[in-house]
Design a protein around this motif. Structure first.
Motif, PDB file in Angstrom:
ATOM      1  N   ASP A  19       0.798  -1.129   0.057  1.00  0.00           N
ATOM      2  CA  ASP A  19      -0.161   0.051   0.006  1.00  0.00           C
ATOM      3  C   ASP A  19       0.855   1.245  -0.008  1.00  0.00           C
ATOM      4  O   ASP A  19       0.358   2.168  -0.181  1.00  0.00           O
ATOM      5  N   ARG A  20       2.217   0.943   0.262  1.00  0.00           N
ATOM      6  CA  ARG A  20       3.118   2.331   0.102  1.00  0.00           C
ATOM      7  C   ARG A  20       4.030   2.159  -0.688  1.00  0.00           C
ATOM      8  O   ARG A  20       4.915   1.029  -0.359  1.00  0.00           O
ATOM      9  N   ILE A  21       4.636   3.215  -1.329  1.00  0.00           N
ATOM     10  CA  ILE A  21       6.167   3.281  -1.873  1.00  0.00           C
ATOM     11  C   ILE A  21       6.670   4.430  -1.152  1.00  0.00           C
ATOM     12  O   ILE A  21       6.491   5.651  -1.787  1.00  0.00           O
ATOM     13  N   ASP A  22       7.506   4.295  -0.016  1.00  0.00           N
ATOM     14  CA  ASP A  22       7.969   5.697   0.553  1.00  0.00           C
ATOM     15  C   ASP A  22       9.353   5.415   1.011  1.00  0.00           C
ATOM     16  O   ASP A  22       9.950   4.608   0.597  1.00  0.00           O
ATOM     17  N   ALA A  24      11.007   4.476   3.492  1.00  0.00           N
ATOM     18  CA  ALA A  24      11.325   3.406   3.874  1.00  0.00           C
ATOM     19  C   ALA A  24      11.844   2.215   3.086  1.00  0.00           C
ATOM     20  O   ALA A  24      12.374   1.309   3.591  1.00  0.00           O
ATOM     21  N   ILE A  25      11.103   2.267   2.106  1.00  0.00           N
ATOM     22  CA  ILE A  25      11.506   1.026   0.987  1.00  0.00           C
ATOM     23  C   ILE A  25      11.862   1.257  -0.269  1.00  0.00           C
ATOM     24  O   ILE A  25      11.841   0.616  -1.208  1.00  0.00           O
ATOM     25  N   ALA A  26      12.158   2.575  -0.352  1.00  0.00           N
ATOM     26  CA  ALA A  26      12.388   3.023  -1.686  1.00  0.00           C
ATOM     27  C   ALA A  26      13.602   2.110  -2.420  1.00  0.00           C
ATOM     28  O   ALA A  26      13.534   1.729  -3.507  1.00  0.00           O
ATOM     29  N   ILE A  27      14.739   2.063  -1.657  1.00  0.00           N
ATOM     30  CA  ILE A  27      15.953   1.282  -2.184  1.00  0.00           C
ATOM     31  C   ILE A  27      15.542   0.031  -2.538  1.00  0.00           C
ATOM     32  O   ILE A  27      16.046  -0.593  -3.305  1.00  0.00           O
ATOM     33  N   GLN A  28      14.857  -0.779  -1.528  1.00  0.00           N
ATOM     34  CA  GLN A  28      14.470  -2.212  -1.606  1.00  0.00           C
ATOM     35  C   GLN A  28      13.584  -2.366  -2.940  1.00  0.00           C
ATOM     36  O   GLN A  28      13.621  -3.175  -3.822  1.00  0.00           O
ATOM     37  N   ARG A  50      -2.757  -0.972  -6.177  1.00  0.00           N
ATOM     38  CA  ARG A  50      -2.954  -1.202  -4.763  1.00  0.00           C
ATOM     39  C   ARG A  50      -2.385  -0.271  -3.835  1.00  0.00           C
ATOM     40  O   ARG A  50      -2.266  -0.158  -2.618  1.00  0.00           O
ATOM     41  N   VAL A  51      -1.438   0.730  -4.284  1.00  0.00           N
ATOM     42  CA  VAL A  51      -0.814   1.494  -3.915  1.00  0.00           C
ATOM     43  C   VAL A  51      -1.637   2.726  -3.320  1.00  0.00           C
ATOM     44  O   VAL A  51      -2.004   3.571  -4.251  1.00  0.00           O
ATOM     45  N   THR A  52      -1.792   3.130  -2.197  1.00  0.00           N
ATOM     46  CA  THR A  52      -2.605   4.404  -1.834  1.00  0.00           C
ATOM     47  C   THR A  52      -1.536   5.607  -1.152  1.00  0.00           C
ATOM     48  O   THR A  52      -2.035   6.580  -0.745  1.00  0.00           O
ATOM     49  N   PHE A  53      -0.100   5.092  -1.030  1.00  0.00           N
ATOM     50  CA  PHE A  53       0.459   6.330  -0.597  1.00  0.00           C
ATOM     51  C   PHE A  53       1.878   6.233  -1.506  1.00  0.00           C
ATOM     52  O   PHE A  53       2.510   5.194  -1.306  1.00  0.00           O
ATOM     53  N   ILE A  54       2.089   7.449  -1.908  1.00  0.00           N
ATOM     54  CA  ILE A  54       3.616   7.627  -2.345  1.00  0.00           C
ATOM     55  C   ILE A  54       4.201   8.929  -1.937  1.00  0.00           C
ATOM     56  O   ILE A  54       3.446   9.756  -1.928  1.00  0.00           O
ATOM     57  N   ASP A  55       5.341   8.921  -1.526  1.00  0.00           N
ATOM     58  CA  ASP A  55       6.359  10.267  -1.168  1.00  0.00           C
ATOM     59  C   ASP A  55       7.287  10.466  -2.194  1.00  0.00           C
ATOM     60  O   ASP A  55       7.414   9.814  -3.242  1.00  0.00           O
ATOM     61  N   SER A  56       8.027  11.597  -2.084  1.00  0.00           N
ATOM     62  CA  SER A  56       8.970  12.053  -3.004  1.00  0.00           C
ATOM     63  C   SER A  56      10.049  10.987  -3.356  1.00  0.00           C
ATOM     64  O   SER A  56      10.545  10.790  -4.529  1.00  0.00           O
ATOM     65  N   SER A  57      10.288  10.100  -2.293  1.00  0.00           N
ATOM     66  CA  SER A  57      11.249   9.263  -2.370  1.00  0.00           C
ATOM     67  C   SER A  57      10.827   8.032  -3.028  1.00  0.00           C
ATOM     68  O   SER A  57      11.555   7.585  -3.939  1.00  0.00           O
ATOM     69  N   GLY A  60      10.988   9.121  -6.473  1.00  0.00           N
ATOM     70  CA  GLY A  60      12.310   9.041  -7.159  1.00  0.00           C
ATOM     71  C   GLY A  60      12.645   7.478  -7.497  1.00  0.00           C
ATOM     72  O   GLY A  60      13.355   7.583  -8.650  1.00  0.00           O
ATOM     73  N   ALA A  61      12.242   6.586  -6.707  1.00  0.00           N
ATOM     74  CA  ALA A  61      12.477   5.433  -6.910  1.00  0.00           C
ATOM     75  C   ALA A  61      11.971   4.903  -8.141  1.00  0.00           C
ATOM     76  O   ALA A  61      12.577   4.029  -9.089  1.00  0.00           O
ATOM     77  N   ILE A  62      10.739   5.369  -8.413  1.00  0.00           N
ATOM     78  CA  ILE A  62      10.087   5.058  -9.731  1.00  0.00           C
ATOM     79  C   ILE A  62      10.885   5.578 -10.961  1.00  0.00           C
ATOM     80  O   ILE A  62      11.052   4.933 -11.837  1.00  0.00           O
ATOM     81  N   VAL A  63      11.396   6.718 -10.859  1.00  0.00           N
ATOM     82  CA  VAL A  63      12.038   7.381 -11.925  1.00  0.00           C
ATOM     83  C   VAL A  63      13.422   6.602 -12.048  1.00  0.00           C
ATOM     84  O   VAL A  63      14.047   6.558 -13.256  1.00  0.00           O
TER      85      VAL A  63
END
Lengths: 114, 157
Positions: A19-22, A24-28, A50-57, A60-63
């Motif tokens: 539910d989150r890509i933030d 805490a898990i961007a590198i993973q 299913r992702v309800t939250f994403i932050d700038s990190s 950045g990981a998606i980019v």
């Protein structure tokens, strides 16, 4: 982190079952995407339904994933939830990605849980 | 380290008077735990859209404290206060990390997207996301602490 790959021939569909890509898990996330896409040639579609939250990190990981896949294996996004779409809109990154309203249809038997 | 939540939290669940006060360590997983907890508490009171805007702004400010405020130091405490005010929610974040550059909140200009593929930005959106979701963003340095205050409007601007 739970990522599920479905091989659709030319297209590799990756479902993010988190539910989150933030921060805490961007590198993973980047490392898992590198592993899942190794050896694939062609488009990669990331199902964010299913992702309800994403932050700038997380953004950045998606980019970063898009950049290491390179222009030959374009990364496209699908099924952005409202809060995720807001982050793409506020950063204008919605103009950088091809964004589909929904993920591609998956034929029976194509499921390949990673 | 687990965030130190329980003993600092005073959530009065009356219809109007409620307030969330948390103290926790500036670490990525602690931030995540705190945000999930606030999300659960805020959703019923504020509605999903307002709660989501608050979560995004808090995530960016708190991650900034973890990555820059306490940069080069082990870690330190963050004090977070959330309470309703007229037309919105007031958030206050206090930390004992490095001061903001030039003692002001960064402008939050969006990174340039008119660049080559391999030069596309992988960050630098944090303050733009904060400024895009809050109103009345203020910062002051007070006795060795950073104090950031902002409001989340109940309905988006």
């Amino acid at each position: 982190m739970d990522l599920q790959q479905v091989n659709l021939g030319d297209v590799l569909l990756v479902r993010v079952n988190e539910d989150r890509i933030d921060a805490a898990i961007a590198i993973q996330f980047k490392e898992r995407m590198r592993m899942l896409t190794a050896g694939h040639r062609g488009r990669v579609i990331l199902d964010l339904g299913r992702v309800t939250f994403i932050d700038s990190s997380g953004l950045g990981a998606i980019v970063a994933v898009m950049k290491f896949l390179g222009p030959e294996r374009p990364l496209e996004l699908a099924a952005l939830t409202p809060n995720v779409a807001r982050v793409f809109r506020l950063t204008r990154m919605d103009g950088v990605f091809v964004i589909h309203d929904r993920p591609p249809e998956t034929p029976r038997g194509a499921e390949d849980a990673a | 380290m687990q965030p130190d939540l329980a003993d600092r939290q005073s959530a009065r669940c009356g219809r109007k008077a409620w307030k969330i006060r948390l103290r926790f360590r500036a670490r990525p997983l602690a931030v995540r735990t705190v945000l999930s907890r606030i999300r659960r508490q805020a959703r019923n009171r504020l509605g999903p859209d307002c709660a989501a805007r608050m979560e995004l702004a808090l995530a960016e400010v708190l991650n900034n404290v973890v990555e820059h405020g306490y940069c080069g130091r082990q870690t330190g405490p963050i004090d977070l206060t959330i309470k309703p005010v007229t037309g919105g929610i007031l958030c206050r974040i206090v930390d004992a990390g490095w001061p903001m550059p030039d003692l002001r909140v960064p402008e939050g200009r969006l990174p340039d997207l008119d660049v080559a593929f391999q030069d596309l930005p992988e960050g630098g959106w944090g303050w733009a996301l904060v400024r895009g979701t809050v109103s009345g963003l203020r910062y002051r340095r007070n006795r060795g602490r950073n104090v950031v205050v902002f409001r989340i409007p109940l309905t988006p601007a």
